[in-house]
Scaffold this active site. Structure first.
Site, PDB file in Angstrom:
ATOM      1  N   SER A 100       0.836  -1.193   0.000  1.00 51.72           N
ATOM      2  CA  SER A 100       0.000   0.000   0.000  1.00 51.72           C
ATOM      3  C   SER A 100       0.876   1.250   0.000  1.00 51.72           C
ATOM      4  O   SER A 100       1.674   1.453  -0.916  1.00 51.72           O
ATOM      5  CB  SER A 100      -0.971  -0.067   1.186  1.00 51.72           C
ATOM      6  OG  SER A 100      -2.096   0.752   0.974  1.00 51.72           O
ATOM      7  N   HIS A 105      -7.306  -6.235   0.529  1.00 49.36           N
ATOM      8  CA  HIS A 105      -6.172  -5.314   0.496  1.00 49.36           C
ATOM      9  C   HIS A 105      -5.021  -5.776   1.403  1.00 49.36           C
ATOM     10  O   HIS A 105      -3.860  -5.578   1.087  1.00 49.36           O
ATOM     11  CB  HIS A 105      -6.648  -3.911   0.910  1.00 49.36           C
ATOM     12  CG  HIS A 105      -5.582  -2.860   0.812  1.00 49.36           C
ATOM     13  ND1 HIS A 105      -4.870  -2.642  -0.360  1.00 49.36           N
ATOM     14  CD2 HIS A 105      -5.101  -1.974   1.726  1.00 49.36           C
ATOM     15  CE1 HIS A 105      -4.000  -1.653  -0.151  1.00 49.36           C
ATOM     16  NE2 HIS A 105      -4.120  -1.248   1.107  1.00 49.36           N
TER      17      HIS A 105
END
Length: 253
Positions: free
Chosen positions: A85, A235
């Protein structure tokens, strides 16, 4: 800036950069596995996170410089660099600006594009934690529940708590600087920043952070990129399907 890290094992240096509001410790289990596989694992806390120093300055250029400085401080070269990320964006920039330093790049569930700010609920919850006088983790979780329904995300965020005194918990991260610079977290990697080395992009099958449209810009800026999906994962790919994630990274290495 001297970043805090945990170093595990011996062998080729393998640096891990966590995501926004995370810390190197998030990668402890996988880090141990890679150390056993023959790598010297560096679980790094990026600035304003974990046990690393706090600063009002916070953007990808500065975070990339921090990593290069870290490599100089620890006399590291030919590194493998993995970022998740926000850490993936920082890792992309490090590799693009320092191709001689980075032997292989692994980017986890993030594309080089711009992302609109989307952490407001989480930041509100952390602000409430910071302003409350908490003495136990149970109190903290109950407060955070009012903002975040997902238990996994709550537990991830609660790792940021540390005991300041017997009756007081506080946040390790520099919340005010992160809130002030939230726009910068979503910034795109400049289009002229490219890395020609071996690169693996890993996306979670249930995540929308990397779409099929993003593959064009990924291949443009990372011409040797391989893009793979990990099943049964969103994620937080490495936490949600750690076995498949570990195997995929090991195969790439």
């Amino acid at each position: 800036m001297k970043l805090h890290s945990n170093i595990l094992g011996e062998g080729t240096p393998f640096l891990f950069l966590h995501g926004f509001l995370g810390m190197g410790d998030n990668w402890k289990t996988l880090g141990g596995q890679f150390a056993e596989a023959g790598y010297q694992v560096h679980l790094i806390d990026q600035r304003n996170h974990g046990k690393s120093p706090h600063s009002d300055d916070f953007d990808y250029e500065i975070m990339a410089e921090d990593v290069v400085d870290y490599c100089k401080q620890h006399n590291l070269s030919d590194i493998i660099l993995l970022g998740h990320s926000m850490g993936g964006k920082a890792a992309m920039l490090v590799a693009a600006q320092n191709p001689d330093l980075v032997k292989k790049l692994i980017v986890v569930d993030i594309a080089p594009k711009y992302y609109a700010p989307h952490h407001q609920q989480i930041l509100d919850g952390l602000t409430a934690l910071e302003e409350a006088h908490l003495s136990s983790r149970k109190e903290a979780e109950n407060l955070l529940k009012e903002f975040i329904s997902n238990k996994g995300i709550r537990l991830f965020l609660l790792k940021n708590l540390e005991r300041e005194s017997q009756n007081k918990l506080c946040l390790k991260l520099n919340l005010s600087a992160l809130k002030a610079n939230i726009e910068k977290v979503g910034e795109a990697l400049p289009e002229d920043q490219k890395y020609a080395g071996e690169t693996l992009f890993i996306r979670g099958e249930n995540s929308d952070y990397i779409t099929s449209e993003d593959e064009v810009s990924i291949k443009n800026q990372f011409p040797k990129a391989e893009i793979i999906s990990i099943p049964d994962a969103g994620h937080w790919v490495h936490a949600e399907n750690s076995d498949a994630f570990y195997e995929a990274v090991l195969k790439f290495l």
